[in-house]
Design an enzyme around this catalytic site. Structure first.
Site, short mmCIF file in Angstrom:
data_model
loop_
_atom_site.label_atom_id
_atom_site.label_comp_id
_atom_site.label_asym_id
_atom_site.label_seq_id
_atom_site.Cartn_x
_atom_site.Cartn_y
_atom_site.Cartn_z
N LEU A 7 0.86 -1.18 0.00
CA LEU A 7 0.00 0.00 0.00
C LEU A 7 0.90 1.23 0.00
O LEU A 7 1.81 1.35 0.84
CB LEU A 7 -0.91 -0.01 1.23
CG LEU A 7 -1.95 1.12 1.36
CD1 LEU A 7 -3.15 0.64 2.18
CD2 LEU A 7 -1.37 2.38 2.02
N ILE A 8 0.63 2.15 -0.93
CA ILE A 8 1.45 3.35 -1.09
C ILE A 8 0.56 4.57 -0.93
O ILE A 8 -0.52 4.64 -1.54
CB ILE A 8 2.12 3.39 -2.48
CG1 ILE A 8 2.85 2.08 -2.77
CG2 ILE A 8 3.09 4.57 -2.58
CD1 ILE A 8 3.24 1.90 -4.23
N GLY A 10 -0.09 8.81 -1.27
CA GLY A 10 0.34 9.98 -2.03
C GLY A 10 0.85 9.64 -3.42
O GLY A 10 1.98 9.97 -3.78
N GLY A 14 4.51 12.55 -9.10
CA GLY A 14 5.84 12.54 -8.52
C GLY A 14 6.33 11.19 -8.04
O GLY A 14 6.16 10.16 -8.70
N ILE A 15 6.95 11.21 -6.86
CA ILE A 15 7.58 10.00 -6.31
C ILE A 15 6.55 8.90 -6.12
O ILE A 15 6.80 7.74 -6.47
CB ILE A 15 8.29 10.33 -4.99
CG1 ILE A 15 9.49 11.26 -5.23
CG2 ILE A 15 8.76 9.04 -4.31
CD1 ILE A 15 10.12 11.80 -3.96
N GLY A 16 5.39 9.23 -5.55
CA GLY A 16 4.39 8.21 -5.30
C GLY A 16 3.93 7.51 -6.56
O GLY A 16 3.78 6.27 -6.59
N SER A 132 13.11 12.99 4.00
CA SER A 132 13.75 14.04 3.22
C SER A 132 15.12 14.28 3.85
O SER A 132 15.32 13.98 5.04
CB SER A 132 12.93 15.34 3.28
OG SER A 132 13.66 16.45 2.79
N TYR A 145 7.98 22.31 7.86
CA TYR A 145 8.21 21.08 7.09
C TYR A 145 9.32 20.25 7.72
O TYR A 145 9.17 19.03 7.91
CB TYR A 145 8.55 21.45 5.65
CG TYR A 145 8.83 20.26 4.75
CD1 TYR A 145 7.80 19.47 4.26
CD2 TYR A 145 10.14 19.93 4.39
CE1 TYR A 145 8.06 18.38 3.44
CE2 TYR A 145 10.41 18.85 3.57
CZ TYR A 145 9.37 18.08 3.10
OH TYR A 145 9.62 17.00 2.29
#
Length: 272
Positions: A7-8, A10, A14-16, A132, A145
């Site tokens: 399960l992923i 986002g 992009g990355i997702g 990050s 952030y």
């Protein structure tokens, strides 16, 4: 991997999106989630099973995870990727902006992980969280952030040895600048942000000029996805992954900077 379910979060861009495509290509039964299913056209094209999940809504998380387990009979991995950017310094941000950053980037990760853990224990599964380099090195105008990403790193680093005792692996992946829609999705109008920055305007202008250039020259989402897939499958598990030589050097400088002077010197150069 044909029986393994991942399960992923986002996955709209992009990355997702790149990770969903890579997981499908590797043979995983891939559940790609996003807050707004209307934005799921690209990820549907990968062959993933697209489902609604808002990481800031506990009911949405519970419903999604229980639905996946009901439909597939198991859950082998979670990739926490959903995130949101917040640009600004504390004097100019509303508390609602700061709380929103923590809700999406930290508490959302915790909620998804907490809900998935019983199923990951049953499968001997894995949690991979996209953090990050900003989860290791604090960066100008990214107080909210970076605070959220620092929290994620501390949470996962603390969870990892405990989860290992029940057969669950935990890893974090630390990208640097990535040429995705992340910056655009933050809804930042650079000219307006500078105009409203008051005494911080010169520093913000310098930061934005530097950062836009870095994102233009950043990694591709596919490069980062390849590292995430390695974190997902590495045996034995490795806890911390950087996605480029630049990210390794950047994070490594912080981890060896015991009095903080090297990092502060670098960051001063970003705003002057």
């Amino acid at each position: 991997m044909s029986d393994r379910v991942v399960l992923i979060t986002g996955t709209s861009t992009g990355i997702g999106l790149a990770v969903a495509a890579a997981a499908v290509a590797a043979g995983y039964r891939t559940v790609a989630t996003l807050r707004n299913p209307a934005r799921g056209e690209a990820v549907r094209a990968t062959g993933a099973d697209v489902r609604q999940l808002d990481v800031t809504d506990p009911k949405s998380v519970a419903d999604c995870v229980s639905g996946v387990v009901a439909d597939y009979g198991r859950l082998d991995a979670v990739i926490n990727n959903a995130g949101a950017s917040v640009l600004g310094t504390v004097e100019n941000l509303d508390m609602s902006d700061i709380r929103r950053a923590l809700e999406v980037n930290f508490f959302g990760v915790v909620e998804v992980t907490r809900t998935a853990m019983p199923h990951l224990r049953a499968s001997g599964g894995r949690v991979v969280t996209v953090t990050s380099v900003g989860g290791v090195v604090g960066q100008p105008f990214n107080e909210a952030y970076c605070a959220a990403k620092f929290a994620v790193e501390g949470f996962m680093e603390s969870l990892a040895p405990v989860a290992a005792t029940v057969g669950v692996g935990v890893a974090v992946v630390e990208p640097g600048a990535v040429t995705t829609e992340f910056v655009a999705n933050a809804g930042i109008d650079p000219a307006r942000a500078i105009a409203e920055a008051g005494p911080y305007a010169p520093a913000l202008r310098a930061y934005i000029d530097r950062t836009l250039g870095a994102y233009t020259a950043g990694q591709t989402a596919e490069d980062v996805a390849a590292v995430i897939m390695r974190a997902l499958t590495a045996e034995p598990i490795v806890f911390r992954w950087q996605t480029s030589d630049w990210a390794r050097d950047f994070v490594g400088a912080k981890l060896g900077d015991l009095d903080g002077s090297a990092v502060q010197g670098t960051m001063a150069g970003w705003v002057s």
